[in-house]
Design a protein around this motif. Structure first.
Motif, mmCIF file in Angstrom:
data_model
loop_
_atom_site.group_PDB
_atom_site.id
_atom_site.type_symbol
_atom_site.label_atom_id
_atom_site.label_comp_id
_atom_site.label_asym_id
_atom_site.label_seq_id
_atom_site.Cartn_x
_atom_site.Cartn_y
_atom_site.Cartn_z
ATOM 1 N N ASN A 16 -37.998 -10.482 -7.222
ATOM 2 C CA ASN A 16 -36.778 -10.610 -8.007
ATOM 3 C C ASN A 16 -36.433 -9.266 -8.628
ATOM 4 O O ASN A 16 -37.297 -8.594 -9.170
ATOM 5 C CB ASN A 16 -36.988 -11.676 -9.086
ATOM 6 N N LYS A 45 -32.337 -11.441 -6.072
ATOM 7 C CA LYS A 45 -32.306 -12.211 -7.319
ATOM 8 C C LYS A 45 -32.705 -13.650 -7.007
ATOM 9 O O LYS A 45 -32.187 -14.257 -6.063
ATOM 10 C CB LYS A 45 -30.905 -12.198 -7.918
ATOM 11 N N SER A 46 -33.593 -14.205 -7.809
ATOM 12 C CA SER A 46 -34.026 -15.593 -7.627
ATOM 13 C C SER A 46 -32.890 -16.545 -7.965
ATOM 14 O O SER A 46 -32.311 -16.466 -9.050
ATOM 15 C CB SER A 46 -35.226 -15.899 -8.527
ATOM 16 N N ASP A 104 -31.091 -19.879 -9.105
ATOM 17 C CA ASP A 104 -31.318 -20.989 -10.029
ATOM 18 C C ASP A 104 -31.265 -22.298 -9.235
ATOM 19 O O ASP A 104 -30.357 -22.513 -8.430
ATOM 20 C CB ASP A 104 -30.237 -20.975 -11.123
ATOM 21 N N LEU A 105 -32.207 -23.142 -9.480
ATOM 22 C CA LEU A 105 -32.340 -24.412 -8.771
ATOM 23 C C LEU A 105 -31.074 -25.260 -8.814
ATOM 24 O O LEU A 105 -30.773 -25.991 -7.872
ATOM 25 C CB LEU A 105 -33.509 -25.191 -9.395
ATOM 26 N N ARG A 106 -30.277 -25.145 -9.855
ATOM 27 C CA ARG A 106 -29.084 -25.984 -9.990
ATOM 28 C C ARG A 106 -27.992 -25.650 -8.981
ATOM 29 O O ARG A 106 -27.040 -26.402 -8.834
ATOM 30 C CB ARG A 106 -28.558 -25.903 -11.426
ATOM 31 N N TRP A 107 -28.105 -24.548 -8.255
ATOM 32 C CA TRP A 107 -27.135 -24.196 -7.216
ATOM 33 C C TRP A 107 -27.512 -24.763 -5.846
ATOM 34 O O TRP A 107 -26.698 -24.758 -4.925
ATOM 35 C CB TRP A 107 -27.019 -22.686 -7.087
ATOM 36 N N TYR A 108 -28.737 -25.201 -5.672
ATOM 37 C CA TYR A 108 -29.219 -25.567 -4.347
ATOM 38 C C TYR A 108 -28.358 -26.622 -3.666
ATOM 39 O O TYR A 108 -28.020 -26.499 -2.500
ATOM 40 C CB TYR A 108 -30.669 -26.051 -4.412
ATOM 41 N N TRP A 160 -28.331 -16.517 -9.719
ATOM 42 C CA TRP A 160 -29.440 -16.398 -10.666
ATOM 43 C C TRP A 160 -29.043 -16.926 -12.048
ATOM 44 O O TRP A 160 -29.892 -17.179 -12.886
ATOM 45 C CB TRP A 160 -29.935 -14.964 -10.753
ATOM 46 N N LEU A 161 -27.740 -17.084 -12.267
ATOM 47 C CA LEU A 161 -27.244 -17.651 -13.525
ATOM 48 C C LEU A 161 -27.167 -19.166 -13.416
ATOM 49 O O LEU A 161 -26.835 -19.693 -12.352
ATOM 50 C CB LEU A 161 -25.840 -17.126 -13.829
ATOM 51 N N PRO A 162 -27.415 -19.884 -14.500
ATOM 52 C CA PRO A 162 -27.137 -21.322 -14.455
ATOM 53 C C PRO A 162 -25.646 -21.532 -14.181
ATOM 54 O O PRO A 162 -24.813 -20.726 -14.617
ATOM 55 C CB PRO A 162 -27.496 -21.795 -15.873
ATOM 56 N N HIS A 191 -21.998 -19.150 -15.179
ATOM 57 C CA HIS A 191 -21.371 -18.339 -14.132
ATOM 58 C C HIS A 191 -19.916 -18.066 -14.504
ATOM 59 O O HIS A 191 -19.207 -18.963 -14.960
ATOM 60 C CB HIS A 191 -21.439 -19.086 -12.796
#
Length: 182
Positions: free
Chosen positions: A96, A112-113, A115-119, A167-169, A173
């Motif tokens: 990262n 950049k890692s 964020d799981l909420r975008w998957y 990488w942002l929630p 964004h």
């Protein structure tokens, strides 16, 4: 993440009882992961948002993160995903925030890692393969010809919209094409 420390829950490692329901694209993903160790999923852009590409299978086959890139033409993104996959398999580390030049046809890139909420928004086929997040996924962000990244003040409005900031929630964004339907 290493293969030894990664417990794969993908559809190749586990029978979830629905293999007969797989569509043609899902079968292609499975075959490519078996044959090449990964599949590159490409999503064409449209009048609303640019296209993107991401890998599926690198975590399963090699215990390395999956990659995603946005906003370039599909052939360039396809080559980039394959080059990154090859380099990751050969042991190149992509942490990262690490900046690299040699992986993206001479462009400066930063990993950049995501964020799981975008998957669910972008990586549905990867979720279908792995069956559940989280899978480690690095977004490959690229600089424009002037060397500006999309989050930098000097970046053009067009370049700022070319790539989401995964990488942002999602709620943090900036408003734009990537958040229009959220």
């Amino acid at each position: 993440m290493s293969r030894a420390s990664f417990e794969c829950r993908c559809v190749l490692c586990h029978d979830y009882g629905d293999r007969e329901e797989a569509d043609e694209l899902h079968l292609t993903v499975l075959e490519n992961v078996r044959r090449y160790g990964r599949h590159v999923m490409m999503v064409a852009g449209d009048e609303v948002a640019p296209g993107f590409a991401y890998t599926i299978g690198l975590a399963h086959t090699h215990g390395v993160p999956e990659f995603a890139v946005f906003g370039l033409d599909l052939p360039t993104m396809h080559r980039m995903m394959n080059a990154l996959g090859d380099r990751a398999v050969d042991g190149a580390g992509f942490g990262n925030e690490g900046e690299r030049r040699e992986v993206a046809e001479g462009r400066r890139v930063v990993f950049k890692s995501a964020d799981l909420r975008w998957y669910r928004t972008f990586f549905g086929r990867a979720i279908g393969f792995y069956r559940r997040p989280p899978i480690s996924l690095l977004q490959v962000t690229w600089a424009d010809p002037a060397g500006c990244f999309p989050w930098e003040e000097q970046a053009s409005p067009q370049h700022r919209e070319s790539q989401p900031r995964l990488w942002l929630p999602p709620e943090d964004h900036p408003s734009g094409v990537w958040t229009a339907e959220m």
